[in-house]
Structures are given as C-alpha cells and as structure tokens.
Design an enzyme around this catalytic site. Sequence first.
Site, PDB file in Angstrom:
ATOM      1  N   LYS A   3       0.843  -1.202   0.000  1.00  0.00           N
ATOM      2  CA  LYS A   3       0.000   0.000   0.000  1.00  0.00           C
ATOM      3  C   LYS A   3       0.877   1.251   0.000  1.00  0.00           C
ATOM      4  O   LYS A   3       0.594   2.228  -0.692  1.00  0.00           O
ATOM      5  CB  LYS A   3      -0.935  -0.010   1.229  1.00  0.00           C
ATOM      6  N   GLN A  42      -4.378  -1.272   9.655  1.00  0.00           N
ATOM      7  CA  GLN A  42      -4.362  -2.635   9.113  1.00  0.00           C
ATOM      8  C   GLN A  42      -4.976  -3.620  10.114  1.00  0.00           C
ATOM      9  O   GLN A  42      -4.612  -3.633  11.290  1.00  0.00           O
ATOM     10  CB  GLN A  42      -2.912  -3.033   8.770  1.00  0.00           C
ATOM     11  N   ASP A  82     -10.879   3.011   3.923  1.00  0.00           N
ATOM     12  CA  ASP A  82     -11.197   1.577   3.928  1.00  0.00           C
ATOM     13  C   ASP A  82     -12.708   1.359   3.819  1.00  0.00           C
ATOM     14  O   ASP A  82     -13.160   0.255   3.506  1.00  0.00           O
ATOM     15  CB  ASP A  82     -10.737   0.961   5.257  1.00  0.00           C
TER      16      ASP A  82
HETATM   17  N1  GUN Z   1      -6.728  -6.648   6.432  1.00  0.00           N
HETATM   18  C1  GUN Z   1      -7.015  -7.417   5.357  1.00  0.00           C
HETATM   19  N2  GUN Z   1      -7.601  -6.671   4.392  1.00  0.00           N
HETATM   20  C2  GUN Z   1      -7.679  -5.406   4.871  1.00  0.00           C
HETATM   21  C3  GUN Z   1      -8.169  -4.181   4.333  1.00  0.00           C
HETATM   22  O1  GUN Z   1      -8.692  -4.105   3.214  1.00  0.00           O
HETATM   23  N3  GUN Z   1      -8.053  -3.096   5.152  1.00  0.00           N
HETATM   24  C4  GUN Z   1      -7.505  -3.158   6.389  1.00  0.00           C
HETATM   25  N4  GUN Z   1      -7.451  -2.049   7.098  1.00  0.00           N
HETATM   26  N5  GUN Z   1      -7.044  -4.285   6.912  1.00  0.00           N
HETATM   27  C5  GUN Z   1      -7.119  -5.392   6.145  1.00  0.00           C
END
Ligand code: GUN
Length: 286
Positions: free
Chosen positions: A53, A97, A120
């Site tokens: 990311k 995350q 998100d």
């Molecule tokens: N953990 C697995 N997928 C995601 C996601 O799309 N966003 C976040 N914040 N954590 C994750």
Amino acid sequence: MSSIIIDGKAIGEKIRKEIKIDVERLIERGCRPGLAVVLVGEDQASRTYVSNKEKSSKAVGMKSELVVLPITVSQKELLDTVNRLNEDPTIHGILVQLPLPPHIDENKVIQSISPKKDVDGFHPENVGKMIIGQTSFVSCTPSGIMELLEQTGTEISGKHAVIVGRSNIVGKPMGQLLLQKDATVTYCHSKTEHLEDFTRQADILIVAIGHAKYITADHIKEGATVIDVGMNRDENGKLCGDVDFETVKEKAYAITPVPGGVGPMTVTMLLRNTLKSAQFTCSNYI
Ligand code: GUN
C-alpha cells in the site's frame, strides 16, 4: 471451453495511471493527497500488504505515512495515533491494518477514524451510507471486484450472485453493491448446508473464505463468472486462492487468478478513495 482470465494486474495498472494524472493535477493546485497506514505488530502477511500500500501510494505521487506500533501498544496509544492523523491536514486517508491484537477493540478503533478519512470504508457511517446508496467510501475489495465485473462486461442486472463468506470487509458489502446493480443475491457461509446447491446456481460467484482450493468445478455452473478473493498457500507453499483455478477455469465464462486478480484491485481502490478524499477536502479551500 476455456475461460477469460480476468487480469486484475493490468486493469489495476490502467486505473492507477488515471489516478496518477489526477494526483498531479491536485499537486499543481497545492494539494498533495496523503495516505497514512497504521500497522500494529510484526505479522508477516500484514507487513507485506502494508508495504504494498505504501509503495503504491508513492508510485502515484501521494504522500505516504507509515506508522508502525509495537504489538504491546495500548488501546489509548492507538486511539491517540488515529486522532493525531484525523487532525493532520496533510493526511486525507487513514487505514489501520486489520487484524489487531486481541487486547484491542477493533470496532472502537474503526469508529475513531474520521468518516471523512475512512478510505477503507469500514466506519459504520460509511457502511450505512453505502447500504442506502449514498455517496460514501466503499470497502476496497468489493469495489475493486465491481470494477473487474464491469471491465469484463459481466452482466449483473437480474443475475444470481452467490457470495461465499460473510465478513464485514468483503462478503457483506459485496452483496450490497451487487444488489444495487440489481443482482439477486445469496449469502453463503461456514454454516451453510449443501453449499454446492447454492454455488451451482450462481451466474456470478464470489468466494472469500480463506480455504485453499475449496471451490472445485463441481460447485460451478457452466458459464459462470468466478471471483476468487482468497490468498492462501497450497501444499507446495505456492500462492493460491479459494478456488481450484485449473479445473474451474475449464467451466467458467471468466475467472480471476491468484495472484493477479482481486489483490491489485484492492490497493487501486484504496488509492482511488484517498484521491477522492483529497479532491473533496481540497476543493473546500482551493
Ligand atoms: N486486512 C485485510 N484486508 C484489509 C483491508 O482491506 N483493510 C484493512 N485495514 N485491513 C485489512
């Protein structure tokens, strides 16, 4: 019959080129979109996702801030970090995350993120808005899948979409987005009896269960579009999805590979949401 292999990597790259141009335009007007990613602990999979990311946001010209906190971080310290980022005018998107360690209340953390920076799409305000069809940040994996379906010309209206998996991140919002496009939606999950009776009816099958190669050709209707959200390791340690790609691809109309299907789209939608947030915020003061 051999199916269309949906190239999420190529589709994602094409969208990211467009995002990069829009980011450059914003920067020229004095507003650089900024994404903050908060990682708690050292989980290897989470580290890989987060680093991806970070790299992707830098590649389109965004400011990227990575905050790594120890696994022992207190809930208060984590909430303070989110609050600082909420107040930071150079940050337009905040992502914490998941999963978080068990001593931290995940819902509290999600709710502490300003809904205006919740790229998100996990905050209850954004989830609620999405369900009633108002503009909001939509969870990245489901919106990336909608983009893949659109780009491959998959008809949605009137079709039967079956979703296997009911997580807040993927399954639940996925069904809502498909419903908004007039699909008939069925949710299946770990307690569903006779799963194959449902999956065999699917014109569009979305699988997000986290079991390597669980869905086989026997689960599939001839000519279905199959979207595999899984990311697992097979018996040889090779990355694979929840769908047995080799057999299912002979029966499906179109299918996403793992890797290179849904994954690149999730990151792309995160960048798109961050751009959208910056465009909105900056248009208020430019
Ligand atoms: N953990 C697995 N997928 C995601 C996601 O799309 N966003 C976040 N914040 N954590 C994750």
